[in-house]
Scaffold this motif. Sequence first.
Motif, PDB file in Angstrom:
ATOM      1  N   GLY A   1     -17.129  10.084  -4.926  1.00  0.00           N
ATOM      2  CA  GLY A   1     -17.741  10.896  -5.850  1.00  0.00           C
ATOM      3  C   GLY A   1     -18.868  11.691  -5.203  1.00  0.00           C
ATOM      4  N   LEU A   2     -19.292  11.159  -4.468  1.00  0.00           N
ATOM      5  CA  LEU A   2     -20.477  11.650  -3.959  1.00  0.00           C
ATOM      6  C   LEU A   2     -20.098  12.574  -3.318  1.00  0.00           C
ATOM      7  CD1 LEU A   2     -23.556  12.061  -3.432  1.00  0.00           C
ATOM      8  CD2 LEU A   2     -23.741  10.381  -1.384  1.00  0.00           C
ATOM      9  N   SER A   3     -19.103  11.978  -3.206  1.00  0.00           N
ATOM     10  CA  SER A   3     -18.447  13.185  -1.873  1.00  0.00           C
ATOM     11  C   SER A   3     -18.092  14.730  -2.237  1.00  0.00           C
ATOM     12  CB  SER A   3     -17.373  13.144  -0.614  1.00  0.00           C
ATOM     13  OG  SER A   3     -16.406  12.929  -1.262  1.00  0.00           O
ATOM     14  N   SER A   4     -17.035  14.473  -3.147  1.00  0.00           N
ATOM     15  CA  SER A   4     -16.323  15.543  -4.337  1.00  0.00           C
ATOM     16  C   SER A   4     -17.965  16.013  -5.295  1.00  0.00           C
ATOM     17  CB  SER A   4     -15.574  14.235  -5.894  1.00  0.00           C
ATOM     18  OG  SER A   4     -15.251  15.228  -6.735  1.00  0.00           O
ATOM     19  N   LEU A   5     -18.708  15.365  -5.854  1.00  0.00           N
ATOM     20  CA  LEU A   5     -20.192  16.375  -6.308  1.00  0.00           C
ATOM     21  C   LEU A   5     -20.095  17.362  -5.010  1.00  0.00           C
ATOM     22  CD1 LEU A   5     -21.891  17.184  -8.227  1.00  0.00           C
ATOM     23  CD2 LEU A   5     -23.451  15.318  -7.045  1.00  0.00           C
ATOM     24  N   ILE A   6     -21.079  16.858  -3.795  1.00  0.00           N
ATOM     25  CA  ILE A   6     -21.542  17.955  -2.684  1.00  0.00           C
ATOM     26  C   ILE A   6     -20.523  18.495  -2.406  1.00  0.00           C
ATOM     27  CG2 ILE A   6     -22.621  17.738  -1.017  1.00  0.00           C
ATOM     28  CD1 ILE A   6     -23.589  14.946  -1.217  1.00  0.00           C
TER      29      ILE A   6
ATOM     30  N   GLU B   1     -11.471  18.085  -0.966  1.00  0.00           N
ATOM     31  CA  GLU B   1     -11.802  16.463  -1.266  1.00  0.00           C
ATOM     32  C   GLU B   1     -10.693  15.339  -1.795  1.00  0.00           C
ATOM     33  OE1 GLU B   1     -12.493  14.688  -6.580  1.00  0.00           O
ATOM     34  OE2 GLU B   1     -11.637  17.238  -5.553  1.00  0.00           O
ATOM     35  N   GLY B   2     -10.553  14.502  -0.771  1.00  0.00           N
ATOM     36  CA  GLY B   2     -10.374  13.240  -0.725  1.00  0.00           C
ATOM     37  C   GLY B   2     -10.088  13.048   0.414  1.00  0.00           C
ATOM     38  N   MET B   3     -10.182  13.880   1.651  1.00  0.00           N
ATOM     39  CA  MET B   3      -9.329  14.510   2.732  1.00  0.00           C
ATOM     40  C   MET B   3      -9.248  13.296   3.823  1.00  0.00           C
ATOM     41  SD  MET B   3     -12.566  16.598   4.799  1.00  0.00           S
ATOM     42  CE  MET B   3     -11.228  17.028   6.210  1.00  0.00           C
ATOM     43  N   THR B   4     -10.178  12.376   3.619  1.00  0.00           N
ATOM     44  CA  THR B   4     -10.071  11.213   4.568  1.00  0.00           C
ATOM     45  C   THR B   4      -8.664  10.124   4.232  1.00  0.00           C
ATOM     46  OG1 THR B   4     -11.231   9.775   2.896  1.00  0.00           O
ATOM     47  CG2 THR B   4     -12.279  10.789   5.028  1.00  0.00           C
ATOM     48  N   ALA B   5      -7.468  10.265   2.754  1.00  0.00           N
ATOM     49  CA  ALA B   5      -7.171   9.541   2.814  1.00  0.00           C
ATOM     50  C   ALA B   5      -6.325   8.340   3.362  1.00  0.00           C
ATOM     51  CB  ALA B   5      -6.119  11.532   3.219  1.00  0.00           C
TER      52      ALA B   5
END
Length: 310
Positions: A105-110, A219-223
């Motif tokens: 969630g934090l990564s999506s926001l930033i 977004e979500g690139m760690t997959a």
Amino acid sequence: MDLSSINPTLLVASLMVSATPILLAAIGEMVVEKSGVLNLGVEGMMITGAVIGFVVAINTGSPILGFVIAPLAGALVSLSFGILTQVFLSNQVATGLGLTLVGLGLSSLIGKPYEGMKTETLPKLDIPVLGDLPVVGQMLFSHDIMVYLSLLLVLAVWAFLKYTRLGLILRAVGESHESAHALGYKVIRVRLAAIMFGGACAGLGGAYLSLVRVPQWTEGMTAGSGWIALAIVVFASWRAGRVLVGAYLFGGITVLQLNLQAAGLTWGVQYLSMSPYLITILVLVLISSNRKKGSHNAPASLGQTFHATR
């Protein structure tokens, strides 16, 4: 299907790049679990390192600075997990899962304002003499510095755990925290240090994803890379050398299925692509259902809560 279009030299070179972020995260998690802590928040720490490293690199123009700040961010996020589980004695599994959700969630926001942007990446090192060798030079000696640092990190962790007094203390805490406490060792301090080291490694692996492997933010690139790292630690029986082999095997499968698709193979590739993730789910189920009998050389105190007054 034209298999001749697959270049073995480029295949091995791509394998090393693909395996590096997972290797960094897995070797850090191995140290955490060696101390007796099960942190399922690797995915959250990786994605946090990925977005922080990318944002720093974009705003400063220096990917190196991104690699400096990303592990600090990962360590800081992991410290919150450490305080909750080691000081306030919260459940490690639930807290780790919460850490993953917070990180995503934090990564999506930033990262929202930075989607689609591209950044400079690390230059490849042209190692004198070795880099000029036919075939082997391009395959093994023409990578960026993080590939070699990840290999050195595996060697350093192996030597630390096997030959140093601090490594012996960490392993003792993981095998029997009560005995270690009786001998006067600071169990909580040792575990917090291990947790922060694992967070720093995961953040570094995430930064490698966003700054080198795919030098842009998505977004979500760690997959699922963090979950793969967790599974590799179990497959490796908590041994550094086997972690290296496991990470490179997964990297090899990932690169191979992409090359097979490029060569024109359409049937069966999806099964090859999904197999590491299916195996990861199976391993995590085995850990949860039968932690003692389903483990091999697992630290005896893995996942157990420690309290000095108990």
